[in-house]
Motif scaffolding. Structure first.
Motif, PDB file in Angstrom:
ATOM      1  N   TRP A   1       0.829  -1.212   0.000  1.00 19.25           N
ATOM      2  CA  TRP A   1       0.000   0.000   0.000  1.00 19.25           C
ATOM      3  C   TRP A   1       0.863   1.262   0.000  1.00 19.25           C
ATOM      4  N   GLU A   2       1.841   1.315   0.906  1.00 15.92           N
ATOM      5  CA  GLU A   2       2.667   2.515   1.033  1.00 15.92           C
ATOM      6  C   GLU A   2       3.486   2.787  -0.226  1.00 15.92           C
ATOM      7  N   GLU A   3       4.011   1.737  -0.850  1.00 12.35           N
ATOM      8  CA  GLU A   3       4.933   1.928  -1.963  1.00 12.35           C
ATOM      9  C   GLU A   3       4.282   1.919  -3.336  1.00 12.35           C
ATOM     10  N   THR A   4       3.109   1.248  -3.462  1.00 12.66           N
ATOM     11  CA  THR A   4       2.498   1.135  -4.797  1.00 12.66           C
ATOM     12  C   THR A   4       1.054   1.621  -4.852  1.00 12.66           C
ATOM     13  N   GLY A   5       0.433   1.842  -3.703  1.00 12.20           N
ATOM     14  CA  GLY A   5      -0.973   2.217  -3.673  1.00 12.20           C
ATOM     15  C   GLY A   5      -1.928   1.049  -3.875  1.00 12.20           C
ATOM     16  N   LEU A   6      -1.393  -0.147  -4.041  1.00 18.62           N
ATOM     17  CA  LEU A   6      -2.239  -1.327  -4.237  1.00 18.62           C
ATOM     18  C   LEU A   6      -2.697  -1.871  -2.890  1.00 18.62           C
ATOM     19  N   GLN A   7      -3.912  -2.388  -2.865  1.00 15.51           N
ATOM     20  CA  GLN A   7      -4.478  -2.967  -1.657  1.00 15.51           C
ATOM     21  C   GLN A   7      -4.719  -4.455  -1.848  1.00 15.51           C
ATOM     22  N   LYS A   8      -5.112  -5.100  -0.770  1.00 14.82           N
ATOM     23  CA  LYS A   8      -5.320  -6.543  -0.750  1.00 14.82           C
ATOM     24  C   LYS A   8      -6.210  -7.020  -1.897  1.00 14.82           C
ATOM     25  N   GLN A   9      -7.276  -6.277  -2.194  1.00 14.21           N
ATOM     26  CA  GLN A   9      -8.205  -6.699  -3.244  1.00 14.21           C
ATOM     27  C   GLN A   9      -7.620  -6.554  -4.656  1.00 14.21           C
ATOM     28  N   HIS A  10      -6.479  -5.888  -4.783  1.00 17.10           N
ATOM     29  CA  HIS A  10      -5.849  -5.700  -6.092  1.00 17.10           C
ATOM     30  C   HIS A  10      -4.874  -6.816  -6.452  1.00 17.10           C
ATOM     31  N   VAL A  11      -4.573  -7.693  -5.483  1.00 18.32           N
ATOM     32  CA  VAL A  11      -3.553  -8.721  -5.713  1.00 18.32           C
ATOM     33  C   VAL A  11      -4.011 -10.079  -5.183  1.00 18.32           C
ATOM     34  N   GLN A  12      -3.340 -11.100  -5.680  1.00 19.02           N
ATOM     35  CA  GLN A  12      -3.523 -12.462  -5.187  1.00 19.02           C
ATOM     36  C   GLN A  12      -2.154 -12.965  -4.747  1.00 19.02           C
ATOM     37  N   ILE A  13      -2.057 -13.497  -3.532  1.00 20.92           N
ATOM     38  CA  ILE A  13      -0.799 -14.097  -3.090  1.00 20.92           C
ATOM     39  C   ILE A  13      -0.669 -15.461  -3.750  1.00 20.92           C
ATOM     40  N   LEU A  14       0.419 -15.638  -4.495  1.00 18.28           N
ATOM     41  CA  LEU A  14       0.682 -16.931  -5.129  1.00 18.28           C
ATOM     42  C   LEU A  14       1.610 -17.786  -4.277  1.00 18.28           C
ATOM     43  N   GLY A  15       2.436 -17.139  -3.462  1.00 17.94           N
ATOM     44  CA  GLY A  15       3.356 -17.889  -2.613  1.00 17.94           C
ATOM     45  C   GLY A  15       4.333 -16.963  -1.924  1.00 17.94           C
ATOM     46  N   ARG A  16       5.180 -17.582  -1.105  1.00 15.03           N
ATOM     47  CA  ARG A  16       6.237 -16.852  -0.404  1.00 15.03           C
ATOM     48  C   ARG A  16       7.421 -17.770  -0.219  1.00 15.03           C
ATOM     49  N   THR A  17       8.570 -17.172   0.046  1.00 16.04           N
ATOM     50  CA  THR A  17       9.756 -18.000   0.282  1.00 16.04           C
ATOM     51  C   THR A  17       9.585 -18.768   1.580  1.00 16.04           C
ATOM     52  N   ARG A  18      10.144 -19.948   1.616  1.00 16.33           N
ATOM     53  CA  ARG A  18      10.001 -20.799   2.807  1.00 16.33           C
ATOM     54  C   ARG A  18      10.837 -20.300   3.971  1.00 16.33           C
ATOM     55  N   TYR A  19      11.980 -19.724   3.669  1.00 17.81           N
ATOM     56  CA  TYR A  19      12.918 -19.303   4.709  1.00 17.81           C
ATOM     57  C   TYR A  19      13.319 -17.848   4.503  1.00 17.81           C
ATOM     58  N   TRP A  20      13.935 -17.290   5.535  1.00 18.08           N
ATOM     59  CA  TRP A  20      14.506 -15.950   5.423  1.00 18.08           C
ATOM     60  C   TRP A  20      15.657 -15.990   4.419  1.00 18.08           C
ATOM     61  N   LEU A  21      15.721 -14.996   3.572  1.00 19.28           N
ATOM     62  CA  LEU A  21      16.855 -14.803   2.666  1.00 19.28           C
ATOM     63  C   LEU A  21      17.595 -13.573   3.172  1.00 19.28           C
ATOM     64  N   ARG A  22      18.927 -13.671   3.250  1.00 19.21           N
ATOM     65  CA  ARG A  22      19.712 -12.589   3.848  1.00 19.21           C
ATOM     66  C   ARG A  22      20.692 -11.969   2.858  1.00 19.21           C
ATOM     67  N   TYR A  23      20.902 -10.671   3.039  1.00 21.12           N
ATOM     68  CA  TYR A  23      22.014 -10.022   2.350  1.00 21.12           C
ATOM     69  C   TYR A  23      22.683  -9.073   3.324  1.00 21.12           C
ATOM     70  N   GLN A  24      23.997  -8.912   3.118  1.00 22.29           N
ATOM     71  CA  GLN A  24      24.763  -7.972   3.939  1.00 22.29           C
ATOM     72  C   GLN A  24      24.960  -6.677   3.165  1.00 22.29           C
ATOM     73  N   LEU A  25      24.928  -5.607   3.911  1.00 19.55           N
ATOM     74  CA  LEU A  25      25.204  -4.301   3.324  1.00 19.55           C
ATOM     75  C   LEU A  25      26.707  -4.148   3.105  1.00 19.55           C
ATOM     76  N   PRO A  26      27.110  -3.476   2.048  1.00 18.95           N
ATOM     77  CA  PRO A  26      28.529  -3.138   1.901  1.00 18.95           C
ATOM     78  C   PRO A  26      28.956  -2.259   3.078  1.00 18.95           C
ATOM     79  N   GLU A  27      30.187  -2.365   3.444  1.00 19.76           N
ATOM     80  CA  GLU A  27      30.732  -1.646   4.596  1.00 19.76           C
ATOM     81  C   GLU A  27      30.361  -0.161   4.582  1.00 19.76           C
ATOM     82  N   ARG A  28      30.413   0.476   3.434  1.00 21.28           N
ATOM     83  CA  ARG A  28      30.154   1.919   3.357  1.00 21.28           C
ATOM     84  C   ARG A  28      28.708   2.290   3.682  1.00 21.28           C
ATOM     85  N   TYR A  29      27.770   1.329   3.638  1.00 17.02           N
ATOM     86  CA  TYR A  29      26.369   1.605   3.938  1.00 17.02           C
ATOM     87  C   TYR A  29      25.981   1.284   5.390  1.00 17.02           C
ATOM     88  N   ILE A  30      26.889   0.679   6.130  1.00 14.52           N
ATOM     89  CA  ILE A  30      26.596   0.338   7.518  1.00 14.52           C
ATOM     90  C   ILE A  30      26.746   1.592   8.378  1.00 14.52           C
TER      91      ILE A  30
END
Length: 176
Positions: A55-84
């Motif tokens: 909603w905040e980023e696209t203006g779309l609400q629940k009725q505008h979309v259908q959930i097809l799935g989600r990742t089973r586990y957390w996926l992680r990424y590290q920030l480059p040192e300069r962004y920490i």
């Protein structure tokens, strides 16, 4: 909210249309493109965070979309040192994300960037499914590839074409 290992809980959103193309958004004021994503608030479950961020980023609400799935586990990424932010406690070294695959129901006309006092995006377009791997900021690329590979199977099962032909990551990995 940062976990004990320094990762901020977050959701990522891959929004597709019936042709298997994905919603690709340009960050406000810069030439940087990404999928919608955002933090999970304290005591908020990932699905609720996903709908809030959608909603905040696209203006779309629940009725505008259908959930097809989600990742089973957390996926992680590290920030480059300069962004920490070294002066910020607790120290955040990256994000851990649950990714959602959504299908747009209805019209593109519901997409709006003025739902938040500080919009994150100023433009968007539909792109071929694997194109984001070639254009996302380098430190998010592996997470994108993992999320898109896991969730792309759902689209194939749904009969939505997910063609990897011709899309190589900038790192020279094999076709996704």
């Amino acid at each position: 909210m940062i976990d004990s290992k320094g990762y901020r809980p977050n959701v990522g959103i891959i929004l597709c249309n019936d042709e298997g193309r994905v919603f690709w958004a340009k960050r406000m004021g810069v030439d940087a493109w990404q999928f919608p994503q955002g933090g999970i608030n304290e005591n908020e479950d990932p699905e609720a965070a996903m709908y809030r961020e959608l909603w905040e980023e696209t203006g779309l609400q629940k009725q505008h979309v259908q959930i097809l799935g989600r990742t089973r586990y957390w996926l992680r990424y590290q920030l480059p040192e300069r962004y920490i932010r070294k002066n910020s406690l607790p120290l955040c070294i990256g994000q851990k994300q649950i990714w959602y695959m959504l299908r747009l129901l209805g019209s593109d006309a519901h997409v709006r960037f003025d739902r938040s006092p500080k919009p994150e995006f100023d433009s968007w377009r539909w792109v071929d499914y694997w194109e984001p791997l070639n254009n996302v900021v380098y430190f998010k690329r592996k997470v994108y590839q993992k999320a898109m590979t896991e969730l792309g199977v759902i689209l194939t099962i749904q009969g939505i074409p997910v063609n990897a032909e011709g899309y190589l990551s900038k790192q020279g990995n094999a076709k996704a």
